[in-house]
Write a protein that holds these residues in place. Structure first.
Motif, PDB file in Angstrom:
ATOM      1  N   THR A   1      -6.273  -1.524  -8.442  1.00 56.57           N
ATOM      2  CA  THR A   1      -7.208  -1.945  -7.649  1.00 56.57           C
ATOM      3  C   THR A   1      -6.681  -2.247  -6.354  1.00 56.57           C
ATOM      4  OG1 THR A   1      -8.457  -2.904  -9.357  1.00 56.57           O
ATOM      5  CG2 THR A   1      -9.349  -3.334  -7.213  1.00 56.57           C
ATOM      6  N   THR A   2      -7.336  -1.630  -5.088  1.00 56.40           N
ATOM      7  CA  THR A   2      -6.969  -2.057  -3.581  1.00 56.40           C
ATOM      8  C   THR A   2      -7.634  -3.186  -3.304  1.00 56.40           C
ATOM      9  OG1 THR A   2      -6.545   0.168  -3.334  1.00 56.40           O
ATOM     10  CG2 THR A   2      -6.721  -1.042  -1.399  1.00 56.40           C
ATOM     11  N   VAL A   3      -7.091  -4.149  -2.864  1.00 51.28           N
ATOM     12  CA  VAL A   3      -7.579  -5.404  -2.552  1.00 51.28           C
ATOM     13  C   VAL A   3      -7.048  -5.959  -0.999  1.00 51.28           C
ATOM     14  CG1 VAL A   3      -7.761  -6.405  -4.801  1.00 51.28           C
ATOM     15  CG2 VAL A   3      -5.910  -6.676  -3.607  1.00 51.28           C
ATOM     16  N   ILE A   4      -7.711  -6.801  -0.177  1.00 54.89           N
ATOM     17  CA  ILE A   4      -7.408  -7.151   0.938  1.00 54.89           C
ATOM     18  C   ILE A   4      -6.906  -8.788   0.855  1.00 54.89           C
ATOM     19  CG2 ILE A   4      -8.256  -7.755   3.361  1.00 54.89           C
ATOM     20  CD1 ILE A   4      -8.193  -4.839   2.477  1.00 54.89           C
ATOM     21  N   ASP A   5      -5.830  -9.071   1.063  1.00 53.19           N
ATOM     22  CA  ASP A   5      -4.956 -10.158   1.145  1.00 53.19           C
ATOM     23  C   ASP A   5      -5.182 -10.693   2.456  1.00 53.19           C
ATOM     24  OD1 ASP A   5      -3.553 -12.374   1.154  1.00 53.19           O
ATOM     25  OD2 ASP A   5      -1.526 -11.635   0.615  1.00 53.19           O
ATOM     26  N   PRO A   6      -6.013 -11.663   2.611  1.00 56.25           N
ATOM     27  CA  PRO A   6      -6.591 -12.384   4.033  1.00 56.25           C
ATOM     28  C   PRO A   6      -5.539 -13.004   4.745  1.00 56.25           C
ATOM     29  CG  PRO A   6      -7.509 -13.697   2.082  1.00 56.25           C
ATOM     30  CD  PRO A   6      -6.762 -12.435   1.554  1.00 56.25           C
ATOM     31  N   GLY A   7      -4.264 -13.475   4.096  1.00 54.84           N
ATOM     32  CA  GLY A   7      -3.261 -14.067   4.865  1.00 54.84           C
ATOM     33  C   GLY A   7      -3.573 -15.797   4.508  1.00 54.84           C
ATOM     34  N   ASP A   8      -2.621 -16.410   5.221  1.00 61.15           N
ATOM     35  CA  ASP A   8      -2.618 -17.808   5.058  1.00 61.15           C
ATOM     36  C   ASP A   8      -3.527 -18.457   5.931  1.00 61.15           C
ATOM     37  OD1 ASP A   8      -1.139 -17.801   7.243  1.00 61.15           O
ATOM     38  OD2 ASP A   8       0.702 -18.490   6.511  1.00 61.15           O
ATOM     39  N   GLY A   9      -4.072 -17.776   6.731  1.00 62.72           N
ATOM     40  CA  GLY A   9      -5.077 -18.455   7.670  1.00 62.72           C
ATOM     41  C   GLY A   9      -4.389 -19.283   8.814  1.00 62.72           C
ATOM     42  N   GLN A  10      -2.938 -18.943   8.953  1.00 59.81           N
ATOM     43  CA  GLN A  10      -2.503 -19.616  10.057  1.00 59.81           C
ATOM     44  C   GLN A  10      -1.551 -18.733  10.840  1.00 59.81           C
ATOM     45  OE1 GLN A  10       0.300 -22.523   8.140  1.00 59.81           O
ATOM     46  NE2 GLN A  10      -1.291 -23.754   7.466  1.00 59.81           N
ATOM     47  N   GLY A  11      -2.176 -17.601  11.378  1.00 59.84           N
ATOM     48  CA  GLY A  11      -1.673 -16.684  12.081  1.00 59.84           C
ATOM     49  C   GLY A  11      -1.354 -15.459  11.382  1.00 59.84           C
ATOM     50  N   GLU A  12      -1.206 -15.462  10.073  1.00 60.99           N
ATOM     51  CA  GLU A  12      -1.007 -14.251   9.240  1.00 60.99           C
ATOM     52  C   GLU A  12      -1.768 -13.197   9.119  1.00 60.99           C
ATOM     53  OE1 GLU A  12       1.157 -13.179   4.979  1.00 60.99           O
ATOM     54  OE2 GLU A  12       0.835 -15.261   5.333  1.00 60.99           O
ATOM     55  N   ASP A  13      -1.336 -12.058   9.668  1.00 61.70           N
ATOM     56  CA  ASP A  13      -2.487 -10.909   9.296  1.00 61.70           C
ATOM     57  C   ASP A  13      -2.805 -10.515   8.256  1.00 61.70           C
ATOM     58  OD1 ASP A  13      -2.455 -10.823  12.232  1.00 61.70           O
ATOM     59  OD2 ASP A  13      -1.136  -9.199  12.237  1.00 61.70           O
TER      60      ASP A  13
ATOM     61  N   ALA B   1       0.945  -1.112  -0.102  1.00 62.74           N
ATOM     62  CA  ALA B   1       0.051   0.029   0.095  1.00 62.74           C
ATOM     63  C   ALA B   1       0.899   1.297   0.175  1.00 62.74           C
ATOM     64  CB  ALA B   1      -1.046  -0.105   1.152  1.00 62.74           C
ATOM     65  N   ALA B   2       1.943   1.199   0.443  1.00 66.53           N
ATOM     66  CA  ALA B   2       2.899   2.367   0.396  1.00 66.53           C
ATOM     67  C   ALA B   2       3.606   2.874  -0.677  1.00 66.53           C
ATOM     68  CB  ALA B   2       4.129   2.099   1.715  1.00 66.53           C
ATOM     69  N   ASP B   3       3.563   1.751  -1.657  1.00 62.37           N
ATOM     70  CA  ASP B   3       4.007   2.186  -2.923  1.00 62.37           C
ATOM     71  C   ASP B   3       3.107   2.487  -3.805  1.00 62.37           C
ATOM     72  OD1 ASP B   3       6.463   1.646  -2.217  1.00 62.37           O
ATOM     73  OD2 ASP B   3       6.472  -0.767  -2.382  1.00 62.37           O
ATOM     74  N   GLN B   4       1.659   2.663  -3.414  1.00 61.09           N
ATOM     75  CA  GLN B   4       0.871   2.897  -4.436  1.00 61.09           C
ATOM     76  C   GLN B   4       1.012   4.073  -5.335  1.00 61.09           C
ATOM     77  OE1 GLN B   4      -3.071   3.434  -2.785  1.00 61.09           O
ATOM     78  NE2 GLN B   4      -4.435   3.569  -4.491  1.00 61.09           N
ATOM     79  N   ARG B   5       1.749   5.052  -4.835  1.00 61.88           N
ATOM     80  CA  ARG B   5       2.130   6.236  -5.850  1.00 61.88           C
ATOM     81  C   ARG B   5       2.855   5.837  -7.041  1.00 61.88           C
ATOM     82  NH1 ARG B   5       7.671   7.001  -5.295  1.00 61.88           N
ATOM     83  NH2 ARG B   5       8.479   5.665  -3.536  1.00 61.88           N
ATOM     84  N   LEU B   6       3.246   4.596  -7.260  1.00 60.53           N
ATOM     85  CA  LEU B   6       4.028   4.229  -8.225  1.00 60.53           C
ATOM     86  C   LEU B   6       3.158   4.113  -9.374  1.00 60.53           C
ATOM     87  CD1 LEU B   6       6.836   1.942  -6.765  1.00 60.53           C
ATOM     88  CD2 LEU B   6       7.093   4.275  -7.454  1.00 60.53           C
ATOM     89  N   ALA B   7       1.868   3.444  -8.991  1.00 62.72           N
ATOM     90  CA  ALA B   7       0.677   2.926 -10.011  1.00 62.72           C
ATOM     91  C   ALA B   7      -0.066   3.819 -10.307  1.00 62.72           C
ATOM     92  CB  ALA B   7       0.298   1.506  -9.204  1.00 62.72           C
ATOM     93  N   GLU B   8       0.016   4.959 -11.218  1.00 61.81           N
ATOM     94  CA  GLU B   8      -0.982   5.898 -11.597  1.00 61.81           C
ATOM     95  C   GLU B   8      -1.470   5.494 -12.871  1.00 61.81           C
ATOM     96  OE1 GLU B   8       0.765   9.927 -11.766  1.00 61.81           O
ATOM     97  OE2 GLU B   8       1.211   9.831  -9.913  1.00 61.81           O
ATOM     98  N   LYS B   9      -2.672   5.274 -13.122  1.00 66.34           N
ATOM     99  CA  LYS B   9      -3.367   5.013 -14.150  1.00 66.34           C
ATOM    100  C   LYS B   9      -2.729   5.398 -15.317  1.00 66.34           C
ATOM    101  CE  LYS B   9      -7.703   2.896 -16.429  1.00 66.34           C
ATOM    102  NZ  LYS B   9      -8.899   2.996 -16.221  1.00 66.34           N
ATOM    103  N   GLY B  10      -2.377   4.843 -16.545  1.00 69.47           N
ATOM    104  CA  GLY B  10      -1.841   5.484 -17.552  1.00 69.47           C
ATOM    105  C   GLY B  10      -0.174   5.511 -17.689  1.00 69.47           C
TER     106      GLY B  10
END
Length: 440
Positions: A330-342, A300-309
């Motif tokens: 697109t901003t998406v939520i990565d749920p993690g691996d389900g084994q304690g990963e946030d 998310a901190a690198d979103q400035r790199l991804a300007e459309k066009g």
């Protein structure tokens, strides 16, 4: 003369000779003639001067050897001279620290009680120099990407019934064609960015009406105006389309009878089988675009790199490079691996590869890992020096050693963009062509 007298006479003579040899030099000098006394005085003076010079030389050599070795060994005439401490090495070390740390953790360069900023440098000049140049700096940042057809989208049914026809994986579906069939009736693909969310019938208005009418016109139907009003003329065009597709001619497009996608699609995978029952919300298949594209996940901190066009460079596994352009962000939520990963928020970027040349270059790869270079920053027409020329000043900040003829001075500078071993600088006395010191 008797023998005893002769012996006594010899002993007396020997005694006089011994006393004469042991006589005081001053007494002997008084007894010598004036010429001899002058010659002796000359020789004594020369001997005295030579002795003093020898003592001074020996003392100097002994002192120098004592400073170097701090031992009690005898000093010889060929004692090794003391090495001279070089200022250039001290500056080189500070400059290397700046280059290695990207000017973030450079060692402080101290000279005596204060920093070198603005002060005259020592007499020795730096071992190397470089010129201040004017150029454009471009900072790039790379990220891993996956070459494929872009992200997949899931098509869900809005109808109840039985799946009677499904496409195959890899099939390409274009505008107006059936994406799948329910109860032997087609669910057609139409182009548009707005998903179907209601039935379209005479009297409704909105952008989804205009989207439908644009597709009807592209498929060859006419007699209506492409706008946001669903008129009777629109209903007549819909009835002609329904007749051609074997549907009931109602003039109304029921919810679930069409699927809107931005362009032609490629079937990525099937999530249901022929003969399965389907209900509203049931997953049928997933699809992608039909042209090759690259998908990149950024923090998310690198979103400035991804300007459309924005333009990017894609490096393929064979080191071939092709030009790309950011198509979707697109901003998406990565749920993690389900084994304690946030769970974490990531930015999904789709990079399109426009042009036949780019599509041909990637045609040899079905799926591949690639490197994508984004432009993080650009500074045009700025003064730059090699990063190694920077010196960390004791009072804070950075400076350079400006060389003019046989002298040099330390000048504080402000730094800007770092790129490709060069750094943007500005400050008093800094101009294009200025010569600055460099380490070896």
């Amino acid at each position: 003369m008797t023998d005893g007298a002769a012996v006594e006479d010899q002993e007396n003579q020997a005694g006089r000779v011994g006393r004469a040899d042991r006589a005081d030099p001053a007494e002997q000098a008084e007894q010598a003639d004036p010429a001899e006394r002058a010659e002796r005085a000359e020789r004594a003076s020369q001997a005295s001067q030579a002795g003093l010079a020898g003592q001074a030389g020996q003392a100097g050599q002994a002192g120098q050897a004592g400073q170097e070795n701090r031992t009690d060994r005898t000093v010889t005439e060929e004692a090794r001279p003391r090495r001279r401490r070089r200022r250039g090495r001290r500056i080189a070390l500070a400059a290397v620290a700046v280059a290695a740390a990207g000017a973030a953790g450079a060692a402080t360069l101290g000279f005596g009680g204060g920093g070198p900023a603005g002060g005259a440098a020592e007499s020795a000049l730096p071992p190397k120099t470089a010129g201040v140049t004017r150029q454009t700096l471009v900072d790039t940042q790379s990220a891993d990407g996956a070459l494929g057809y872009g992200p997949a989208t899931t098509a869900t049914s809005r109808l109840s019934g039985t799946l009677t026809r499904l496409p195959g994986t890899g099939d390409r579906i274009t505008r107006g064609r059936a994406l799948y069939e329910v109860d032997d009736r087609p669910v057609a693909l139409l182009y548009g960015s707005l998903p179907a969310y209601r039935a379209l019938t005479q009297g409704v208005e909105g952008p989804d009406v205009k989207q439908l009418e644009r597709n009807l016109k592209a498929l060859g139907y006419s007699g209506f105006t492409v706008d946001e009003e669903y008129t009777y003329a629109t209903a007549e065009a819909v009835m002609r389309w329904q007749e051609d597709r074997g549907l009931d001619e109602t003039g109304t497009v029921e919810l679930g009878r069409v699927v809107f996608a931005p362009h032609a699609v490629r079937v990525e995978s099937l999530q249901a089988g022929k003969g399965d029952l389907t209900v509203p919300g049931g997953k049928v298949l997933s699809y992608t675009g039909t042209t090759r594209a690259v998908t990149v996940e950024l923090d998310a901190a690198d979103q400035r790199l991804a300007e459309k066009g924005a333009k990017v460079t894609v490096t393929l596994p064979d080191d071939t490079t092709v030009k790309g352009r950011v198509d979707e962000v697109t901003t998406v939520i990565d749920p993690g691996d389900g084994q304690g990963e946030d769970a974490r928020t990531v930015v999904e970027v789709v990079v399109e590869l426009p042009g036949k040349k780019a599509q041909k270059a990637v045609g040899a790869y079905a799926l591949a890992s690639v490197d994508v270079s984004f432009t993080a920053g650009t500074r045009r027409d700025v003064l730059t020096v090699p990063v190694a020329a920077l010196l960390a000043l004791q009072e804070g900040g950075f400076g350079v050693e400006v060389v003019k003829g046989a002298t040099s001075a330390y000048v504080p500078v402000r730094t800007g963009l770092f790129s490709g071993g060069q750094v943007e600088i500005s400050g008093d006395g800094i101009a294009e062509g200025t010569t600055v010191g460099m380490p070896k």
